[in-house]
Write an enzyme that holds these catalytic residues in place. Sequence first.
Site, PDB file in Angstrom:
ATOM      1  N   THR A 130       0.864  -1.240  -0.002  1.00  0.00           N
ATOM      2  CA  THR A 130       0.081   0.190  -0.038  1.00  0.00           C
ATOM      3  C   THR A 130       0.911   1.270   0.060  1.00  0.00           C
ATOM      4  OG1 THR A 130      -1.515   1.247   1.394  1.00  0.00           O
ATOM      5  CG2 THR A 130      -0.085  -0.204   2.500  1.00  0.00           C
ATOM      6  N   ASP A 131       0.394   2.276  -0.310  1.00  0.00           N
ATOM      7  CA  ASP A 131       0.926   3.735  -0.396  1.00  0.00           C
ATOM      8  C   ASP A 131       1.026   4.111   1.006  1.00  0.00           C
ATOM      9  OD1 ASP A 131      -1.627   4.359  -0.044  1.00  0.00           O
ATOM     10  OD2 ASP A 131      -1.771   5.820  -1.614  1.00  0.00           O
ATOM     11  N   GLU A 132       0.292   3.694   2.019  1.00  0.00           N
ATOM     12  CA  GLU A 132       0.140   4.148   3.499  1.00  0.00           C
ATOM     13  C   GLU A 132       1.445   3.927   4.006  1.00  0.00           C
ATOM     14  OE1 GLU A 132      -3.202   3.413   5.695  1.00  0.00           O
ATOM     15  OE2 GLU A 132      -4.747   3.421   4.030  1.00  0.00           O
ATOM     16  N   TYR A 187      -1.804  -0.617  11.104  1.00  0.00           N
ATOM     17  CA  TYR A 187      -2.135  -1.403   9.516  1.00  0.00           C
ATOM     18  C   TYR A 187      -0.781  -1.148   8.779  1.00  0.00           C
ATOM     19  CZ  TYR A 187      -3.333  -1.725   4.647  1.00  0.00           C
ATOM     20  OH  TYR A 187      -3.278  -1.777   3.423  1.00  0.00           O
ATOM     21  N   SER A 196       2.298  -2.581   9.885  1.00  0.00           N
ATOM     22  CA  SER A 196       2.403  -4.033   9.686  1.00  0.00           C
ATOM     23  C   SER A 196       2.623  -4.166   8.116  1.00  0.00           C
ATOM     24  CB  SER A 196       1.103  -4.623  10.207  1.00  0.00           C
ATOM     25  OG  SER A 196       0.094  -4.509   9.163  1.00  0.00           O
ATOM     26  N   LYS A 197       2.104  -3.523   7.195  1.00  0.00           N
ATOM     27  CA  LYS A 197       2.523  -3.642   5.855  1.00  0.00           C
ATOM     28  C   LYS A 197       3.844  -3.303   5.680  1.00  0.00           C
ATOM     29  CE  LYS A 197       0.002  -4.557   2.883  1.00  0.00           C
ATOM     30  NZ  LYS A 197      -0.736  -6.054   2.388  1.00  0.00           N
TER      31      LYS A 197
HETATM   32  P1  NAD Z   1      -9.806  -7.315   2.102  1.00  0.00           P
HETATM   33  O1  NAD Z   1      -9.999  -7.048   3.678  1.00  0.00           O
HETATM   34  O2  NAD Z   1     -10.934  -6.991   1.347  1.00  0.00           O
HETATM   35  O3  NAD Z   1      -9.373  -8.778   1.836  1.00  0.00           O
HETATM   36  C1  NAD Z   1      -8.521  -9.473   2.491  1.00  0.00           C
HETATM   37  C2  NAD Z   1      -8.651 -11.066   2.175  1.00  0.00           C
HETATM   38  O4  NAD Z   1      -7.427 -11.639   2.940  1.00  0.00           O
HETATM   39  C3  NAD Z   1     -10.023 -11.649   3.000  1.00  0.00           C
HETATM   40  O5  NAD Z   1     -10.544 -12.385   1.600  1.00  0.00           O
HETATM   41  C4  NAD Z   1      -9.741 -12.273   3.938  1.00  0.00           C
HETATM   42  O6  NAD Z   1     -10.495 -13.461   4.186  1.00  0.00           O
HETATM   43  C5  NAD Z   1      -8.265 -12.721   3.691  1.00  0.00           C
HETATM   44  N1  NAD Z   1      -7.498 -13.128   4.833  1.00  0.00           N
HETATM   45  C6  NAD Z   1      -7.041 -12.387   5.791  1.00  0.00           C
HETATM   46  N2  NAD Z   1      -6.381 -12.914   6.870  1.00  0.00           N
HETATM   47  C7  NAD Z   1      -6.086 -14.000   6.222  1.00  0.00           C
HETATM   48  C8  NAD Z   1      -5.176 -15.271   6.569  1.00  0.00           C
HETATM   49  N3  NAD Z   1      -4.483 -15.125   7.754  1.00  0.00           N
HETATM   50  N4  NAD Z   1      -4.761 -16.396   5.675  1.00  0.00           N
HETATM   51  C9  NAD Z   1      -5.670 -16.340   4.619  1.00  0.00           C
HETATM   52  N5  NAD Z   1      -6.497 -15.254   4.143  1.00  0.00           N
HETATM   53  C10 NAD Z   1      -6.790 -14.260   4.724  1.00  0.00           C
HETATM   54  O7  NAD Z   1      -8.488  -6.640   1.434  1.00  0.00           O
HETATM   55  P2  NAD Z   1      -8.297  -5.785  -0.138  1.00  0.00           P
HETATM   56  O8  NAD Z   1      -9.079  -4.454   0.063  1.00  0.00           O
HETATM   57  O9  NAD Z   1      -8.717  -6.892  -0.986  1.00  0.00           O
HETATM   58  O10 NAD Z   1      -6.753  -5.640   0.160  1.00  0.00           O
HETATM   59  C11 NAD Z   1      -6.038  -6.838  -0.634  1.00  0.00           C
HETATM   60  C12 NAD Z   1      -4.606  -6.484  -0.434  1.00  0.00           C
HETATM   61  O11 NAD Z   1      -4.379  -5.231  -0.965  1.00  0.00           O
HETATM   62  C13 NAD Z   1      -4.228  -6.205   0.934  1.00  0.00           C
HETATM   63  O12 NAD Z   1      -2.640  -6.878   1.287  1.00  0.00           O
HETATM   64  C14 NAD Z   1      -4.000  -4.838   1.275  1.00  0.00           C
HETATM   65  O13 NAD Z   1      -3.111  -4.338   2.179  1.00  0.00           O
HETATM   66  C15 NAD Z   1      -3.723  -4.005  -0.269  1.00  0.00           C
HETATM   67  N6  NAD Z   1      -4.077  -2.946  -0.467  1.00  0.00           N
HETATM   68  C16 NAD Z   1      -5.600  -2.609  -0.342  1.00  0.00           C
HETATM   69  C17 NAD Z   1      -6.102  -1.391  -0.838  1.00  0.00           C
HETATM   70  C18 NAD Z   1      -7.270  -1.070  -0.825  1.00  0.00           C
HETATM   71  O14 NAD Z   1      -7.632   0.220  -1.004  1.00  0.00           O
HETATM   72  N7  NAD Z   1      -8.416  -1.884  -0.617  1.00  0.00           N
HETATM   73  C19 NAD Z   1      -5.068  -0.521  -1.486  1.00  0.00           C
HETATM   74  C20 NAD Z   1      -3.810  -0.715  -1.451  1.00  0.00           C
HETATM   75  C21 NAD Z   1      -3.327  -2.136  -0.776  1.00  0.00           C
HETATM   76  O1  DAU Z   2      -4.093   3.940   0.451  1.00  0.00           O
HETATM   77  C1  DAU Z   2      -4.306   2.624   0.443  1.00  0.00           C
HETATM   78  C2  DAU Z   2      -5.248   2.239   1.622  1.00  0.00           C
HETATM   79  O2  DAU Z   2      -6.666   2.667   1.163  1.00  0.00           O
HETATM   80  C3  DAU Z   2      -5.296   0.708   1.709  1.00  0.00           C
HETATM   81  O3  DAU Z   2      -4.002   0.170   1.953  1.00  0.00           O
HETATM   82  C4  DAU Z   2      -6.148   0.050   2.816  1.00  0.00           C
HETATM   83  O4  DAU Z   2      -6.234  -1.173   2.824  1.00  0.00           O
HETATM   84  C5  DAU Z   2      -7.562   0.791   2.385  1.00  0.00           C
HETATM   85  O5  DAU Z   2      -8.296   0.700   3.181  1.00  0.00           O
HETATM   86  C6  DAU Z   2      -7.529   2.302   2.303  1.00  0.00           C
HETATM   87  O6  DAU Z   2      -7.209   3.008   3.544  1.00  0.00           O
HETATM   88  P1  DAU Z   2      -8.095   4.412   3.986  1.00  0.00           P
HETATM   89  O7  DAU Z   2      -7.976   4.624   5.330  1.00  0.00           O
HETATM   90  O8  DAU Z   2      -7.608   5.492   3.058  1.00  0.00           O
HETATM   91  O9  DAU Z   2      -9.446   3.915   3.503  1.00  0.00           O
HETATM   92  P2  DAU Z   2     -11.146   4.171   4.109  1.00  0.00           P
HETATM   93  O10 DAU Z   2     -11.942   3.704   3.317  1.00  0.00           O
HETATM   94  O11 DAU Z   2     -10.976   3.572   5.487  1.00  0.00           O
HETATM   95  O12 DAU Z   2     -11.130   5.691   4.203  1.00  0.00           O
HETATM   96  C7  DAU Z   2     -10.867   6.616   3.311  1.00  0.00           C
HETATM   97  C8  DAU Z   2     -10.931   8.258   3.715  1.00  0.00           C
HETATM   98  O13 DAU Z   2     -12.235   8.270   4.273  1.00  0.00           O
HETATM   99  C9  DAU Z   2     -10.056   8.129   4.875  1.00  0.00           C
HETATM  100  O14 DAU Z   2      -9.688   9.449   4.828  1.00  0.00           O
HETATM  101  C10 DAU Z   2     -10.960   7.998   6.054  1.00  0.00           C
HETATM  102  C11 DAU Z   2     -12.253   8.548   5.495  1.00  0.00           C
HETATM  103  N1  DAU Z   2     -13.405   7.912   6.144  1.00  0.00           N
HETATM  104  C12 DAU Z   2     -13.572   6.526   6.113  1.00  0.00           C
HETATM  105  C13 DAU Z   2     -14.559   6.147   6.576  1.00  0.00           C
HETATM  106  C14 DAU Z   2     -14.537   4.490   6.668  1.00  0.00           C
HETATM  107  C15 DAU Z   2     -14.531   8.750   6.693  1.00  0.00           C
HETATM  108  O15 DAU Z   2     -14.493   9.970   6.608  1.00  0.00           O
HETATM  109  N2  DAU Z   2     -15.637   7.996   7.255  1.00  0.00           N
HETATM  110  C16 DAU Z   2     -15.623   6.677   7.184  1.00  0.00           C
HETATM  111  O16 DAU Z   2     -16.676   6.216   7.795  1.00  0.00           O
END
Ligand code: NAD
Ligand code: DAU
Length: 363
Positions: free
Chosen positions: A130-132, A156, A159-160
């Site tokens: 992630t970019d975080e 989070y 840990s990433k």
């Molecule tokens: P998500 O939370 O929707 O899905 C995570 C999946 O991993 C689920 O299916 C869950 O059952 C599985 N999982 C969790 N713990 C596990 C374990 N111990 N063993 C096996 N499976 C397990 O997540 P996502 O949004 O699809 O994100 C996928 C990846 O991309 C993550 O690594 C996240 O850090 C990264 N990422 C997500 C975003 C985003 O915007 N969603 C952005 C940047 C990076």
């Molecule tokens: O940047 C990549 C990341 O984007 C991923 O690594 C994470 O897995 C993914 O969850 C996401 O993180 P964010 O924290 O940016 O996403 P989230 O959707 O939780 O929140 C987006 C923005 O919206 C953030 O500034 C917080 C705000 N927010 C979020 C929620 C859930 C609110 O204002 N209200 C809310 O209820």
Amino acid sequence: MANLLVTGGAGFIGVNFVRYWRRSFPQDAVVVLDALTYAGNAASLDGVTEIHFEKGDIRDYDLVVRLLDERAIDTVVHFAAESHVDRSIRGPDAFIDTNVVGTHVLLKAAKAVWLDRGTGRPHRFHHVSTDEVFGSLASDDPAFSETTRYQPNSPYSASKAASDHLVHAYHHTYGLQVTTSNCSNNYGPYQFPEKLIPLFIINALLGKPLPIYGDGGNVRDWLHVEDHCRGIERILHVGRVGECYNIGGGEELPNLAVIDRICTTLDDIFAVRPDLAKQFPSAPAATGKPSAGLKSYVADRKGHDRRYAIDHAKIQRELGYEPLHDFSRGLHETVQWYLDHEPWWRSVMDGSYRDWLAKNYAF
Ligand code: NAD
Ligand code: DAU
């Protein structure tokens, strides 16, 4: 032909990736390994043919070794993670267990099968990050590049970041053939309704408040999940081993702008589809009122990163990546997807999710 092991393939991005890969490369074999936590949903893979689904934990070393062996896996695409920042603030332990320990178990297993037996087997371990990990930008800072210093701020992102370092270490020390991608906020179908976009769409449909953290001025760089999948494809096929690539959508927006677009998109769709008023009677849009009336300012997220922005010039230049989805169209399609898939989001928000929450988080 490649044999892929996709971890977390029942989660949001994993499901989209598996669907994308089956469509684009039907000759490849795909194994999904997913523990089906609250965020994983096997039904999201309904209709996807010719995959092997294994319910299991990435921390189970013997299981991972068995899968790598039995299925002759040559490519791991590692999505499995705890992914929600708010949960990591309330209960960090699961994030360390899955994101750090789980990634390390996968690396150890890959090393044992791919390197220690001395077969010289071609392989690739792709790590989805992630970019975080880069921390928070001020409004006038340049966007994150691959050389930006790591400065994770939440449990989070820490840990990433730890998992990214482990992946790098297994390459540097043992020669494991790895690549890493760091991407921005994904949106699109099958996203669990705890993240901003699906949560706000569903709350607006159910007539519930839209909880805006702080002043709503935090900025995210929105990436359509399908563009993300294409970026990973480019890295798997032509990326350089040992390298990290940023993948962005080029759509930097403050949260309030995203929220306003969700509201007006819903209002516009309801205006031309009178049937929706019956399906979602509690939605303000069902009675011609603006969904934006549900906006509600709440306490800010602890340690809330102000701005993320991705400079994806490297993957663009070296691998020919270009995001194809424009945010307005992508958001409209996403809103439409949630309108058309009420059974899906109702089922993922059901009792099993609440049970899992109660077991894993003390709130
Ligand atoms: P998500 O939370 O929707 O899905 C995570 C999946 O991993 C689920 O299916 C869950 O059952 C599985 N999982 C969790 N713990 C596990 C374990 N111990 N063993 C096996 N499976 C397990 O997540 P996502 O949004 O699809 O994100 C996928 C990846 O991309 C993550 O690594 C996240 O850090 C990264 N990422 C997500 C975003 C985003 O915007 N969603 C952005 C940047 C990076
Ligand atoms: O940047 C990549 C990341 O984007 C991923 O690594 C994470 O897995 C993914 O969850 C996401 O993180 P964010 O924290 O940016 O996403 P989230 O959707 O939780 O929140 C987006 C923005 O919206 C953030 O500034 C917080 C705000 N927010 C979020 C929620 C859930 C609110 O204002 N209200 C809310 O209820």
